[in-house]
Design an enzyme around this catalytic site. Structure first.
Site, PDB file in Angstrom:
ATOM      1  CD  GLN A 120      93.228  70.617  53.324  1.00 26.86           C
ATOM      2  OE1 GLN A 120      92.657  71.291  52.475  1.00 26.86           O
ATOM      3  NE2 GLN A 120      92.578  70.023  54.313  1.00 26.86           N
ATOM      4  CG  MET A 490      84.640  35.389  53.099  1.00 28.86           C
ATOM      5  SD  MET A 490      83.753  33.853  52.700  1.00 28.86           S
ATOM      6  CE  MET A 490      82.681  34.383  51.369  1.00 28.86           C
TER       7      MET A 490
END
Lengths: 582, 163
Positions: A120, A490
């Site tokens: 990580q 859109m």
């Protein structure tokens, strides 16, 4: 002799939380993980700073961001290293583009593991560098209070923006304690953000406005961020100036006031774009001449002398050259203008040419008649514009309205008349779908008694729909207005206009049953498919004060947003409907 | 137009990356870049050579100024200044060529700083133009390697880029 005050001994994690408390932070939005476990343990052991557990880190950033937009104070995010931090990236970029103050605390792997591709580990300073106002790493635990102070100072001053603070896990060890003291003040030799504006330039600007025959006041998000609506309104009133607001500036000037001519730009009102194009003096306040406002810069407002107030010198003359630049915080500059105006009273050239202005207003009022926000009135089909107008009536025009991105966003901007600043909360710069729901949550948490409405579409809402679970956990009774047309509206509009209606991946097949989905999360869902059902459904939804109500409103799938600027044209080159253009 | 921008930077890790990243993000050119600590160890001085029309250069200086760690900045090319660059060139130098290369070096007031039976390494200091002229003058000589420091610059007279 009195004993000197002994500072409390705290671990890095506890210092971080105490510093947040000393900074006045009430809520932190985040998600735990390995690198921040010491910090989460410190959070657990106190009650001053409360933590909101989201379902995805992106939502934490949008909550913090929206809190900042509504309150003016920096929102705070806490995420773990690696994927926790990278999930926050979209939200950081969203805040950066709209100059929103935010402090993002990211865990990091132990110092000695940095650079080893540890579990990580990700270089969050590197990843976030282009999308933050500043970022910093903690090298010594005892620096934490100073760095927290510095992060808030940078995030909230000048042109605000997000600041990332990267904290390796070994900086927060519970067993290593240090004397804690939160700095009262901070001064950086390389950063001095407070500019009041050059008085000579201000004088010149005022004289130019007073000499104008066709002036316009173009106000943007800087007025909202700079808390200068009052000054702006007073100045506009005293000089009888027409006022247009950008998408980010809606509410800076009251929309129901007769001097307001609507939003400008790509989906601005006919009159606002005409006024801009024909103006002889453009008085830009806290706006940045962004490409969604100017259309083609070469054709932009050919006859105008441009006055530009902005705290960020880099925003001045970036895309459009300013003739009278004023670098300064909007509020003190406007105050200085007002006071200069007071001092000029009775002297020659101290008033604006009333006759010229009156014929300018006659022209503006004629432009108002041309389009005037008209849309097709239907009794059999729900029009999105009609839905927004109904929501405006239902909420007495006084709700906090958040939105996602797309047609619904433009309809909300055009048809919800914002009379107050900080009420319209949308991702204007980055255009982040998935912003609306977490944004509504961030506002509702801080203003539990206010109406908070999220205007969204079936595309955007699904980008952070997991947050319905967070809403349940914290009892966030926001109202979701889902303008469901079954398309990425859109995208479809552009495909209609530019690609012969080839709907490449803009159609949403297999939509969930949103009513059942809302119910599955423990909320109320209402479906509206006919105009007659709209008002009763809204009334029922808003009567359920403490509940989240998901209104799935099936609207006309064919509707387009108008006016719309013609690409590559001037400000006033517009499509006014599917069949008309200027 | 070519500009030489000098700036004082907080000597902190990541500060240089921020400057370089800004140029990459916004599509500005860097012709050369030098950076080292100043007499005050808390500050670095960075000199960069960039190109652009007036509007681009204005944006570059404004955007650089915005970086929190940039303490002070000056566009040296706006007023009288001195610029210097150091170059080392390693060339093949055999037989007759040894004398020829040495003569050229003398003309440019360059110094031969390393010698081997078949090579010379020459150091030249001057403006970028002079360095380029020197390379041109070496036509006919085989260049094995060149290395340039990039431009450093300083204002003439009493003007100083300092706190």
């Amino acid at each position: 002799m009195s004993q000197p005050h002994q500072p409390e001994m705290l671990s890095g994690g506890a210092m971080l939380i105490q510093a947040l408390h000393d900074e006045g932070v009430e809520y932190v939005y985040g998600y735990p993980g390995g690198a921040v476990l010491h910090i989460y343990d410190a959070l657990f052991q106190q009650n001053n700073v409360k933590h909101v557990l989201v379902r995805h880190e992106q939502a934490a950033t949008h909550m913090a961001d929206a809190y900042a937009r509504a309150s003016g104070k920096a929102g705070v995010v806490l995420v773990t290293s690696g994927p926790g931090a990278t999930n926050a990236v979209t939200g950081i970029a969203t805040a950066y583009m709209d100059s929103i103050p935010m402090v993002v605390i990211c865990g990091q792997v132990m110092s000695h593991l940095i650079g080893d591709d540890a579990f990580q580990e990700t270089d969050m300073l590197g990843i976030s560098r282009p999308i933050v106002k500043h970022n910093m790493s903690v090298r010594r635990p005892e620096d934490i209070p100073y760095l927290v102070k510095k992060a808030f100072y940078i995030a909230q001053s000048g042109r605000p923006g997000p600041v990332v603070l990267d904290i390796p896990k070994d900086m927060t060890m519970p067993n290593q304690k240090f004397p804690y003291q939160y700095p009262k003040d901070i001064k950086l030799r390389s950063y001095n953000p407070n500019a009041k504006g050059h008085p000579g330039q201000i004088k010149k600007a005022l004289a130019t406005i007073l000499a104008a025959k066709k002036p316009v006041l173009y106000a943007g998000g800087g007025v909202i961020l700079g808390r200068a609506s009052e000054e702006l309104t007073e100045l506009a009133k005293r000089l009888n100036l027409p006022v247009t607001n950008t998408l980010m500036g809606l509410g800076a000037y009251p929309a129901t006031d007769p001097q307001f001519i609507g939003m400008l730009g790509m989906h601005g009102s006919f009159e606002a774009n005409q006024v801009m194009h024909n103006a002889d003096v453009i008085f830009a306040v806290g706006a940045r001449f962004d490409d969604r406002v100017t259309n083609a810069t070469k054709k932009f407002c050919p006859n105008a002398t441009i006055i530009h107030i902005d705290i960020d010198p880099a925003s001045i003359s970036k895309t459009v050259t300013a003739h009278i630049p004023i670098v300064g915080l909007v509020k003190p500059v406007l105050q200085e203008m007002l006071s200069q105006l007071d001092k000029m009273a009775g002297k020659p050239d101290s008033t604006i040419d009333a006759a010229a202005l009156s014929s300018w207003w006659a022209q503006i009022n004629a432009w108002r008649e041309v389009h005037g926000g008209r849309y097709e009135q239907r009794t059999d089909l729900l029009k999105p514009q009609a839905v927004i107008e109904a929501v405006w009536r239902q909420t007495n025009g006084d709700a906090y309205v958040t939105s996602d991105v797309g047609q619904h966003q433009m309809f909300a901007a055009q048809y919800y008349k914002f009379d107050k600043p900080n009420r319209w909360i949308n991702s204007g710069g980055l255009g982040t779908m998935g912003f609306g729901l977490p944004a509504a949550m961030g506002v509702k948490l801080h203003y539990p008694d206010a109406e908070v409405v999220c205007v969204t579409g079936e595309g955007s809402i699904q980008m952070n729909i997991q947050e319905l679970s967070t809403c349940k956990q914290y009892g966030l009774g926001v109202k979701i207005i889902n303008l469901n047309n079954g398309y990425l509206g859109m995208v479809k509009q552009w495909q209609d206009m530019n690609y012969d209606s080839r709907y490449s991946s803009s159609y949403m097949d297999s939509l969930p049953d949103f009513v059942k989905l809302a119910e599955a999360y423990g909320h109320v869902g209402i479906r509206v498919t006919h105009p007659d059902e709209l008002e009763p459904a809204l009334a029922r939804a808003f009567a359920l004060k403490d509940r989240l109500v998901f209104l799935d409103i099936h609207i006309d799938p064919k509707e387009h947003v108008y006016p719309m600027q013609v690409p590559g044209g001037a400000m006033n080159d517009m499509f006014l409907s599917k069949t008309e253009r200027t | 137009m070519r500009h030489i921008i000098a700036l004082l930077l907080e000597n902190e890790s990541g500060a240089l990356a921020r400057v370089v990243g800004l140029f990459a993000q916004r599509g500005y050119n860097i012709d050369s870049l030098t950076v080292a600590a100043t007499e005050d160890p808390t500050m670095s001085r960075l000199t960069m050579v960039t190109r652009g029309d007036d509007q681009v250069i204005e944006q570059i200086t404004k955007q650089l100024h915005k970086l929190i760690e940039v303490v002070k900045l000056v566009d040296l090319s706006e007023s009288a200044h001195i610029e210097r660059e150091l170059m080392m060139v390693k060339v093949k130098a055999n037989g007759d060529q040894r004398e020829e290369v040495k003569r050229t070096a003398d003309i440019f007031r360059a110094q031969i700083i390393d010698v081997s039976p078949t090579t010379y390494t020459i150091q030249v200091v001057g403006t970028s133009e002079k360095l380029e002229a020197f390379i041109e003058a070496l036509t006919g000589t085989q260049i094995l390697e060149t290395v340039r420091t990039g431009v450093s610059g300083i204002s003439r007279g009493e003007k100083a880029l300092a706190l």
